[in-house]
Design an enzyme around this catalytic site. Structure first.
Site, PDB file in Angstrom:
ATOM      1  N   HIS A 144       0.848  -1.184   0.000  1.00  0.00           N
ATOM      2  CA  HIS A 144       0.000   0.000   0.000  1.00  0.00           C
ATOM      3  C   HIS A 144       0.885   1.236   0.000  1.00  0.00           C
ATOM      4  O   HIS A 144       1.981   1.231   0.563  1.00  0.00           O
ATOM      5  CB  HIS A 144      -0.918   0.000   1.231  1.00  0.00           C
ATOM      6  CG  HIS A 144      -2.020   1.016   1.146  1.00  0.00           C
ATOM      7  ND1 HIS A 144      -1.863   2.313   1.560  1.00  0.00           N
ATOM      8  CD2 HIS A 144      -3.287   0.924   0.671  1.00  0.00           C
ATOM      9  CE1 HIS A 144      -2.986   2.976   1.357  1.00  0.00           C
ATOM     10  NE2 HIS A 144      -3.853   2.167   0.816  1.00  0.00           N
TER      11      HIS A 144
ATOM     12  N   GLU B  74      -7.758  -4.737  -0.871  1.00  0.00           N
ATOM     13  CA  GLU B  74      -8.250  -5.473  -2.036  1.00  0.00           C
ATOM     14  C   GLU B  74      -8.309  -6.984  -1.796  1.00  0.00           C
ATOM     15  O   GLU B  74      -9.217  -7.662  -2.287  1.00  0.00           O
ATOM     16  CB  GLU B  74      -7.350  -5.207  -3.251  1.00  0.00           C
ATOM     17  CG  GLU B  74      -7.317  -3.778  -3.724  1.00  0.00           C
ATOM     18  CD  GLU B  74      -6.263  -3.593  -4.800  1.00  0.00           C
ATOM     19  OE1 GLU B  74      -5.750  -4.597  -5.319  1.00  0.00           O
ATOM     20  OE2 GLU B  74      -5.955  -2.441  -5.117  1.00  0.00           O
TER      21      GLU B  74
END
Length: 386
Positions: free
Chosen positions: A272, A325
């Site tokens: 991320h 995700e």
């Protein structure tokens, strides 16, 4: 915050990384801690304990509602789910035009049409109450538009919204045509709450830039959706599931992951831009997935552990963990959502966060107008004769 006079350019990092561009009371992401919040509350705690409507009220009004306020807000927003006739009549054409690109692309056209049909005026010309009313109307319409575009693209008739169902349950109902079970509805609701807002990401910033021009609320959201559609921003929970499909079986995990890493390819669902520890959204979604159980969940957990171990070995010193995700894809798959609707579902939640940011930006009369460094041939050059 220091002010810079017009004409005094200041060098900043590429992509504005880490640059503070404004003040906000809506929330923040503290990446090193693995923590983010909506206003003064932990976003993950809100997802665990509150409804989507509660958080929507918090983002727009600044407070969590009491029982009476919750009932009133839920009723008002549910009544706004129905589309103007002009928009409903145009949706089949939009769906046919975006059958390859999908509902998110169709949403850009549909939102523009909705803004015109609902007579949304420039933010610059409206008072605070009218801006908020416009934002409520657009946010309530987004799930109806997305699900209708998806169903029309599949050759199915759209399902009219139900005013008696909460936001998440109604979304699933419009998508599938069947009222969801409480477990599925709550799991999707928790995902939606967890993705309402997430700092000054590219789509939120895009929406605020457009809002700073005084444009109408639909125009701001169209820009935000456009930014979200980029693969470097919106992500793709479906691609994380594609990773599980590509690995296939537990005995293939290590070889597949090592090949990807050594080839310099990204493993979808890991890493991320902000978090330097475990993504708190991923942690919560893993717990939801484990509550469902089953082979897909067991395989996902096993893949997560091996990917993190191999990344730690091959990329020492880098904190690479699952992001939102990875388990979002697993949870949505378990709840019966088709993969092509994973990112649009994210959009159905983030529309509320975008709108809250747009409303906040509209209170500031200063247009966002940065500078660029010219690097072309030195001017002025003589203009060649025709």
């Amino acid at each position: 915050m220091p002010t810079i006079e017009t004409g005094d350019p200041v060098d900043v990092p590429r992509g504005l990384a880490g640059v503070v561009v404004t003040d906000t009371a809506l929330g923040d992401v503290r990446g090193r801690e693995g923590f983010y919040h909506y206003r003064q509350y932990s976003a993950v705690e809100l997802a665990r304990t509150r409804t989507f409507e509660d958080v929507w009220h918090l983002m727009f009004h600044g407070t969590l509602p009491d029982a009476a306020e919750r009932a009133d807000f839920a009723a008002r927003t549910a009544a706004l789910r129905h589309l103007p006739d002009e928009v409903r009549e145009a949706l089949p054409v939009i769906a046919r035009s975006s059958v390859l690109s999908g509902p998110l692309a169709g949403l850009r056209a549909a939102l523009s049409l909705f803004g015109a049909a609902a007579d949304l005026r420039p933010l610059y010309d409206l008072d605070t109450d009218r801006r908020r009313a416009d934002a409520l109307a657009v946010c309530a319409a987004v799930p109806t538009l997305l699900t209708a575009l998806h169903r029309l693209g599949q050759g199915l008739a759209p399902v009219e919204p139900r005013d008696d169902l909460p936001y998440a349950a109604n979304y699933l109902y419009m998508l599938t045509g069947e009222e969801p079970g409480p477990r599925q509805a709550r799991a999707v609701e928790q995902y939606l709450v967890a993705t309402v807002d997430h700092g000054f990401n590219a789509s939120t910033f895009t929406g605020r830039v457009i809002a700073s021009t005084g444009a109408d609320l639909a125009a701001c959201l169209v820009g935000a959706v456009g930014a979200l559609s980029g693969p470097l921003h919106g992500g793709a929970p479906s691609r994380a599931l594609d990773t599980l499909d590509a690995i296939g079986t537990p005995d293939r995990i290590d070889a597949w992951v090592r090949a990807q890493v050594l080839a310099g390819r990204r493993i979808m669902g890991f890493g991320h831009a902000v978090y330097r520890t475990e993504d708190p959204r991923s942690r919560m979604l893993r717990e939801i997935a484990e509550g469902f159980g089953g082979p897909l969940v067991d395989f996902a957990v096993r893949v997560e552990r091996r990917v993190e171990a191999i990344l730690a070995e091959l990329k020492p010193g880098r904190e690479l963990h699952t992001n939102v995700e990875f388990y979002a894809g697993v949870v949505m798959e378990l709840c019966g959502l088709p993969r092509e609707m994973f990112t649009p579902t994210f959009c159905a939640a983030r529309a509320v966060g975008w709108s809250a940011n747009i409303l906040e930006q509209a209170e500031d009369s200063k247009i966002i107008r940065p500078a660029a460094r010219y690097t072309g041939p030195p001017p002025p050059q003589p203009v060649p004769a025709a």
